[in-house]
Design an enzyme around this catalytic site. Structure first.
Site, PDB file in Angstrom:
ATOM      1  N   ALA A   9     -12.207  23.099 -19.666  1.00  0.00           N
ATOM      2  CA  ALA A   9     -11.002  22.272 -19.612  1.00  0.00           C
ATOM      3  C   ALA A   9     -10.575  21.936 -18.193  1.00  0.00           C
ATOM      4  O   ALA A   9      -9.747  21.058 -17.976  1.00  0.00           O
ATOM      5  CB  ALA A   9      -9.854  22.990 -20.325  1.00  0.00           C
ATOM      6  N   ARG A  14     -12.894  20.425  -6.840  1.00  0.00           N
ATOM      7  CA  ARG A  14     -13.769  20.478  -5.668  1.00  0.00           C
ATOM      8  C   ARG A  14     -14.965  19.528  -5.772  1.00  0.00           C
ATOM      9  O   ARG A  14     -15.650  19.284  -4.803  1.00  0.00           O
ATOM     10  CB  ARG A  14     -14.231  21.932  -5.437  1.00  0.00           C
ATOM     11  CG  ARG A  14     -13.110  22.835  -4.955  1.00  0.00           C
ATOM     12  CD  ARG A  14     -13.444  24.317  -5.100  1.00  0.00           C
ATOM     13  NE  ARG A  14     -13.195  24.807  -6.449  1.00  0.00           N
ATOM     14  CZ  ARG A  14     -13.341  26.076  -6.832  1.00  0.00           C
ATOM     15  NH1 ARG A  14     -13.739  26.982  -5.960  1.00  0.00           N
ATOM     16  NH2 ARG A  14     -13.084  26.444  -8.069  1.00  0.00           N
TER      17      ARG A  14
HETATM   18  C1  UD1 Z   1     -13.842  32.069 -12.096  1.00  0.00           C
HETATM   19  C2  UD1 Z   1     -13.345  33.530 -12.169  1.00  0.00           C
HETATM   20  C3  UD1 Z   1     -13.972  34.326 -11.029  1.00  0.00           C
HETATM   21  C4  UD1 Z   1     -15.495  34.254 -11.124  1.00  0.00           C
HETATM   22  C5  UD1 Z   1     -15.951  32.801 -11.152  1.00  0.00           C
HETATM   23  C6  UD1 Z   1     -17.438  32.755 -11.480  1.00  0.00           C
HETATM   24  C7  UD1 Z   1     -11.072  33.460 -13.074  1.00  0.00           C
HETATM   25  C8  UD1 Z   1      -9.634  33.559 -12.766  1.00  0.00           C
HETATM   26  N1  UD1 Z   1     -11.903  33.554 -12.050  1.00  0.00           N
HETATM   27  O1  UD1 Z   1     -13.361  31.513 -10.880  1.00  0.00           O
HETATM   28  O2  UD1 Z   1     -13.563  35.691 -11.109  1.00  0.00           O
HETATM   29  O3  UD1 Z   1     -16.074  34.927 -10.011  1.00  0.00           O
HETATM   30  O4  UD1 Z   1     -15.270  32.047 -12.181  1.00  0.00           O
HETATM   31  O5  UD1 Z   1     -17.950  31.467 -11.349  1.00  0.00           O
HETATM   32  O6  UD1 Z   1     -11.432  33.302 -14.228  1.00  0.00           O
HETATM   33  N2  UD1 Z   1     -11.126  26.333 -16.951  1.00  0.00           N
HETATM   34  C9  UD1 Z   1     -10.460  25.987 -18.120  1.00  0.00           C
HETATM   35  N3  UD1 Z   1      -9.084  25.939 -18.103  1.00  0.00           N
HETATM   36  C10 UD1 Z   1      -8.359  26.230 -17.001  1.00  0.00           C
HETATM   37  C11 UD1 Z   1      -9.055  26.580 -15.819  1.00  0.00           C
HETATM   38  C12 UD1 Z   1     -10.425  26.652 -15.837  1.00  0.00           C
HETATM   39  O7  UD1 Z   1     -11.077  25.707 -19.143  1.00  0.00           O
HETATM   40  O8  UD1 Z   1      -7.129  26.158 -17.084  1.00  0.00           O
HETATM   41  C13 UD1 Z   1     -12.603  26.391 -16.978  1.00  0.00           C
HETATM   42  C14 UD1 Z   1     -13.242  25.462 -15.974  1.00  0.00           C
HETATM   43  O9  UD1 Z   1     -13.510  24.194 -16.561  1.00  0.00           O
HETATM   44  C15 UD1 Z   1     -14.524  26.201 -15.614  1.00  0.00           C
HETATM   45  C16 UD1 Z   1     -14.193  27.647 -15.842  1.00  0.00           C
HETATM   46  O10 UD1 Z   1     -13.018  27.674 -16.620  1.00  0.00           O
HETATM   47  O11 UD1 Z   1     -15.610  25.851 -16.435  1.00  0.00           O
HETATM   48  C17 UD1 Z   1     -13.981  28.408 -14.543  1.00  0.00           C
HETATM   49  O12 UD1 Z   1     -12.970  27.802 -13.803  1.00  0.00           O
HETATM   50  P1  UD1 Z   1     -13.034  27.705 -12.228  1.00  0.00           P
HETATM   51  O13 UD1 Z   1     -11.789  27.049 -11.747  1.00  0.00           O
HETATM   52  O14 UD1 Z   1     -14.338  27.138 -11.797  1.00  0.00           O
HETATM   53  O15 UD1 Z   1     -12.958  29.265 -11.861  1.00  0.00           O
HETATM   54  P2  UD1 Z   1     -13.410  29.937 -10.508  1.00  0.00           P
HETATM   55  O16 UD1 Z   1     -12.365  29.709  -9.471  1.00  0.00           O
HETATM   56  O17 UD1 Z   1     -14.799  29.536 -10.179  1.00  0.00           O
HETATM   57 CA    CA Z   2     -16.292  28.156 -10.953  1.00  0.00          CA
END
Ligand code: UD1
Ligand code: CA
Length: 455
Positions: A9, A14
Site C-alpha cells: 500500500a 524514494r
Molecule cells: C521495513 C521494516 C524494516 C525492515 C525493512 C526491510 C517496518 C516499520 N520496517 O522498513 O524493519 O528492515 O522493511 O526491507 O516495517 N506499506 C504498506 N502500508 C504502509 C506502509 C508501508 O502497505 O502504510 C508497505 C510498502 O508498500 C512496502 C512495505 O510495506 O511494500 C515496507 O514498507 P517500507 O516503507 O519500504 O518499509 P521500510 O522502511 O523499508
Molecule cells: Ca522497504
C-alpha cells in the site's frame, strides 16, 4: 492453514515515480508479482494483498490473479496499520500468517519454506527472517539473544548510534501465529520518528519471538530506490544467464545481454553481444542471435539466424535468415527457409516456405505463397485510410523492384510484376502485370535554355 499477506500500500516515495513501487518492472514482471510468485510453492489457503496508494491501478495490474484478495488500507499509516486491516478479513482464521513486504523480489521459495517449517516446529508466536549485512543502513535492527530469541526490532532512524552498530537486520518477512497476533495488533502505538504504526513493534509483544538468518543476504534486498532496483535487476539477469549457459547456450558477452524469465532456449544457441529478450520466447536449438537484436514474445525454430533486428510477436520457423536491420512484428509468421533482408518490415503476414524479401520492403496484412521473390522496394499498400486490406500472392510469383500492391488484391501463382508497377487489380496465374507509365524517349533533346534567351 496458511495465509499470506503482502504489504503493497505504500507510496514508495524514494522511487520518485508516478508508478506505485510494487508495480515497478523487474526481469519482465513487477516487484509484487515476483513476491507473490515466491509464495506459490507454500500453497497458501488465503492470499491477501494490502493496497492503498494508487489502489485501483495496483488492483487492475493484478486482475489476472484470481486467488488474490485485495484489502484496502486508507490512509497508509505504517506497516503495522497495514496488517491491522486484516483483522476483519481474517476474523476466525486459525493458523499461520506469513507477512511479506511487497518490495523483496529476490526471495527464494525454499527460504520461505524453511521459515514456515521452523515456525511450525518451534511453536513460536512469530518467526522472522533476518540478514546480517555489511551495510545495514536503512534497515530495522533486530536485537536477539545468542540462542535466537528476539527481544525487539528498532528502525534505523529510531536507533541510538550504538544500536546502529548492530548489523542483524529485519528482512520484512514474518511468520506469525495469527491468533496471537490478532490479540495484540490493536495495541500498536505510533511513538516513533515517523509517527507510524510499525509491524516491527509486534515482535516485542509476542512470546516467544525467534528469527532465522538467511544464508544468501541478496535474497532479502528490499527495493526502495532506483539504484537498488537496478542492482536487483542485475542479480536476476546474472542468475538467468548462468542458468541458460549451464543448459547449453553460449553468450559472447553475457553482461551486454538481458533475458526474461519467460524466455526458453534450446541447446547450442549462440547469443552475440547486445541482445535483449523480453516476454515469452522460444528459441530453438542451433539459433544464432545477434549482435544487436531485440526479441519479444516470439518463437524461433531451429537454426534461425537473426542479425541486428527487432522481432516482436513473430513466429519464425526453421532455417530462416533475418536481417541485418529487419523488423518482424504483430503476427508475422515465416515458414521455413525464408530470407528477410535489410530494411524489410513484416506485419500480420504469413510467408510460406522459402519466401525471399531481401531489401527495403513493407509486407503488411499479406499471405505470400512459397518461394515467392519479393523485389527490392515492394510495398503492400494495406491501408485505405479507414480499413486494412489483405494482399495475397500465389507461390513462385515475383515482384519487380519498387512495386506497389494496392490491397485488397490477389496475385495468382507464377505471376511476374514488372518493376515500378502500381497494381490495383487482381492478376491471374502465370501472367505478367505492368502498371506504370510507358517510357517516352525524345531524341536530340537540348534541355532547358538559359533565362535571358527566352524573351
Ligand atoms: C521495513 C521494516 C524494516 C525492515 C525493512 C526491510 C517496518 C516499520 N520496517 O522498513 O524493519 O528492515 O522493511 O526491507 O516495517 N506499506 C504498506 N502500508 C504502509 C506502509 C508501508 O502497505 O502504510 C508497505 C510498502 O508498500 C512496502 C512495505 O510495506 O511494500 C515496507 O514498507 P517500507 O516503507 O519500504 O518499509 P521500510 O522502511 O523499508
Ligand atoms: Ca522497504
Amino acid at each position: 492453514m496458511l495465509a499470506v499477506a503482502v504489504l503493497a500500500a505504500g507510496k514508495g516515495t524514494r522511487m520518485r515515480s508516478d508508478l506505485p513501487k510494487v508495480l515497478q518492472p523487474i526481469a519482465g514482471t513487477t516487484l509484487v508479482e515476483r513476491v507473490l510468485r515466491s509464495c506459490q510453492t507454500l500453497a497458501p489457503n488465503r492470499q491477501l494483498l494490502i493496497i492503498g496508494h494508487q489502489a485501483k491501478r495496483v488492483q487492475e495490474a493484478l486482475a489476472h490473479l484470481p486467488e488474490l484478495e485485495f484489502v484496502l488500507q486508507h490512509p497508509q499509516q505504517g506497516t503495522g496499520h497495514a496488517v491491522q486491516q486484516l483483522l476483519q478479513p481474517l476474523e476466525g482464521f486459525q493458523g499461520q500468517l506469513l507477512v511479506l513486504n511487497g518490495d523483496v523480489p529476490l526471495l527464494r521459495p525454499e527460504t520461505l519454506e524453511q521459515l514456515v517449517e521452523r515456525h511450525r516446529q518451534s511453536k513460536a508466536a512469530v518467526t522472522l527472517l533476518t540478514a546480517r549485512l555489511s551495510d545495514p543502513s536503512g534497515y530495522g535492527r533486530v536485537f536477539a539473544e545468542d540462542h535466537g530469541l528476539v527481544n525487539s526490532i528498532i528502525e534505523h532512524r529510531d536507533c541510538t548510534p550504538e544500536q546502529q552498530l548492530n548489523n542483524l537486520t529485519n528482512a520484512g518477512i514474518y511468520c506469525f501465529d495469527w491468533q496471537s497476533l490478532e490479540k495484540i495488533l490493536p495495541n500498536l502505538r505510533a511513538d516513533n520518528d515517523q509517527g507510524e504504526l510499525y509491524l516491527t513493534d509486534t515482535v516485542a509483544m509476542l512470546h516467544p519471538a525467534i528469527h532465522i538468518e538467511v544464508a544468501n543476504v541478496d535474497e532479502t534486498n528490499g527495493i526502495n530506490d532506483r539504484i537498488q532496483l537496478a542492482q536487483c535487476e542485475n542479480v536476476l539477469q546474472e542468475q538467468l544467464r548462468k542458468y541458460w549457459m549451464a543448459k547449453g547456450v553460449s553468450f559472447i558477452d553475457p553482461t551486454s545481454c538481458t533475458l526474461s524469465e519467460g524466455t526458453e532456449f534450446g541447446t547450442d544457441v549462440l547469443v552475440e553481444p547486445q541482445c535483449h529478450f523480453r516476454g515469452i520466447n522460444q528459441i530453438a536449438h542451433g539459433c544464432r542471435i545477434g549482435p544487436g537484436c531485440l526479441v519479444e514474445n516470439s518463437s524461433l525454430g531451429e537454426r534461425v539466424e537473426v542479425l541486428y533486428s527487432v522481432l516482436r510477436d513473430a513466429v519464425v520457423e526453421r532455417d530462416c535468415v533475418i536481417g541485418p536491420f529487419a523488423q518482424l512484428r504483430a503476427k508475422a509468421h515465416l515458414q521455413a527457409e525464408c530470407r528477410i533482408g535489410n530494411f524489410v518490415e513484416v506485419k500480420n503476414s504469413k510467408l510460406d516456405k522459402g519466401v525471399k524479401a531481401n531489401h527495403l520492403s513493407y509486407l503488411g496484412d499479406a499471405d505470400i505463397g512459397s518461394s515467392v521473390n519479393i523485389g527490392a522496394g515492394t510495398i503492400t499498400a494495406n491501408y485505405d485510410g479507414i480499413r486494412k486490406h489483405r494482399t495475397i500472392i500465389g507461390s513462385n510469383s515475383k515482384t519487380g523492384a519498387n512495386s506497389v500492391l494496392v490491397a485488397p488484391i490477389i496475385l495468382g501463382t507464377g505471376v511476374t510484376v514488372a518493376a515500378g508497377s502500381t497494381l490495383t487489380k487482381n492478376v491471374p496465374s502465370g501472367a505478367l502485370a505492368l502498371g506504370r507509365a510507358r517510357q517516352m524517349v525524345k531524341e536530340n533533346w537540348n534541355g532547358p535554355r538559359p533565362l535571358n534567351d527566352q524573351a
